[in-house]
Design a protein around this motif. Structure first.
Motif, PDB file in Angstrom:
ATOM      1  N   ILE A 130       0.877  -1.172   0.000  1.00 36.77           N
ATOM      2  CA  ILE A 130       0.000   0.000   0.000  1.00 36.77           C
ATOM      3  C   ILE A 130       0.912   1.219   0.000  1.00 36.77           C
ATOM      4  O   ILE A 130       1.866   1.284   0.772  1.00 36.77           O
ATOM      5  CB  ILE A 130      -0.907   0.004   1.253  1.00 36.77           C
ATOM      6  N   GLU A 131       0.616   2.171  -0.854  1.00 40.01           N
ATOM      7  CA  GLU A 131       1.420   3.387  -0.928  1.00 40.01           C
ATOM      8  C   GLU A 131       0.545   4.601  -0.595  1.00 40.01           C
ATOM      9  O   GLU A 131      -0.555   4.729  -1.117  1.00 40.01           O
ATOM     10  CB  GLU A 131       2.007   3.563  -2.326  1.00 40.01           C
ATOM     11  N   PRO A 132       1.031   5.495   0.268  1.00 39.82           N
ATOM     12  CA  PRO A 132       0.282   6.728   0.537  1.00 39.82           C
ATOM     13  C   PRO A 132       0.340   7.670  -0.663  1.00 39.82           C
ATOM     14  O   PRO A 132       1.298   7.640  -1.434  1.00 39.82           O
ATOM     15  CB  PRO A 132       0.997   7.330   1.742  1.00 39.82           C
ATOM     16  N   GLN A 133      -0.698   8.485  -0.795  1.00 35.72           N
ATOM     17  CA  GLN A 133      -0.699   9.495  -1.853  1.00 35.72           C
ATOM     18  C   GLN A 133      -0.023  10.782  -1.390  1.00 35.72           C
ATOM     19  O   GLN A 133       0.484  11.536  -2.202  1.00 35.72           O
ATOM     20  CB  GLN A 133      -2.135   9.773  -2.305  1.00 35.72           C
ATOM     21  N   LEU A 134      -0.039  11.010  -0.084  1.00 35.59           N
ATOM     22  CA  LEU A 134       0.659  12.175   0.456  1.00 35.59           C
ATOM     23  C   LEU A 134       1.208  11.835   1.824  1.00 35.59           C
ATOM     24  O   LEU A 134       0.750  10.893   2.472  1.00 35.59           O
ATOM     25  CB  LEU A 134      -0.251  13.404   0.497  1.00 35.59           C
ATOM     26  N   LEU A 135       2.207  12.597   2.260  1.00 37.19           N
ATOM     27  CA  LEU A 135       2.892  12.337   3.526  1.00 37.19           C
ATOM     28  C   LEU A 135       2.811  13.534   4.460  1.00 37.19           C
ATOM     29  O   LEU A 135       2.892  14.682   4.025  1.00 37.19           O
ATOM     30  CB  LEU A 135       4.370  12.018   3.275  1.00 37.19           C
TER      31      LEU A 135
END
Length: 177
Positions: A129-134
């Motif tokens: 799973i990859e975040p779209q923003l941090l």
């Protein structure tokens, strides 16, 4: 008595129909006004909730010293943290738990000025799973704007953050979209 007209104190059928028509029109406008008000209230409440969740996520990232990610999906949004296995995973408890998108609101995410489509759930559990923003522990973060709107209303809200993590929520002027 034949030549005298009797005075009738009632209304004619035309007068009654005109009054009923006017009342119908007024009720229609009142109903439309109430309908828009409910959507506007829902939009305002949800935009405030998301703004506060981002503020809480920023504070958690800074105070606890770990990075927090965010992703917007078709049916929900979720905040992520790195698991003990070293992979991004949704926060499942507390205020930053995954939340369903409020219907019928529309959500549109922009990162660094470009529209981003909703993320997809991994087909395979092994797929990361990859975040779209941090939101970083340093207080910095991804430059983003999240627009919320409701069908049938002109009002839109934007929640945005710059690279320094300065977060703000404001209505968007329909003239300057």
């Amino acid at each position: 008595m034949r030549g005298l007209r009797r005075f009738s104190g009632g209304f004619t059928l035309v007068e009654v129909l005109v009054v009923v028509l006017i009342i119908g029109i007024l009720l229609t406008f009142a109903t439309l006004s109430i309908g828009d008000r409910a959507a506007i209230d829902r939009l305002d409440t949800e935009s405030r909730r998301i703004e506060q969740l981002f503020r809480l996520a920023q504070e958690d990232a800074e105070l606890k010293g770990f990075e927090i990610g965010f992703r917007l999906l078709e049916d929900r949004y979720e905040f992520l943290a790195v698991s003990p296995e070293g992979r991004w995973a949704p926060l499942t408890e507390g205020p930053l738990r995954p939340r369903a998108l409020t219907s019928p609101l529309l959500y549109r995410l922009q990162i660094e000025g470009r529209a981003v489509p909703p993320a997809a759930d991994p087909v395979d559990q092994k797929e990361p799973i990859e975040p779209q923003l941090l939101l970083l522990s340093s207080g910095d973060g991804t430059t983003f704007a999240l627009d919320l709107s409701a069908p049938g209303t002109e009002l839109r809200y934007r929640i945005e953050s710059n690279a320094l993590g300065e977060l703000k929520r404001a209505p968007i002027d329909p003239e300057n979209r």
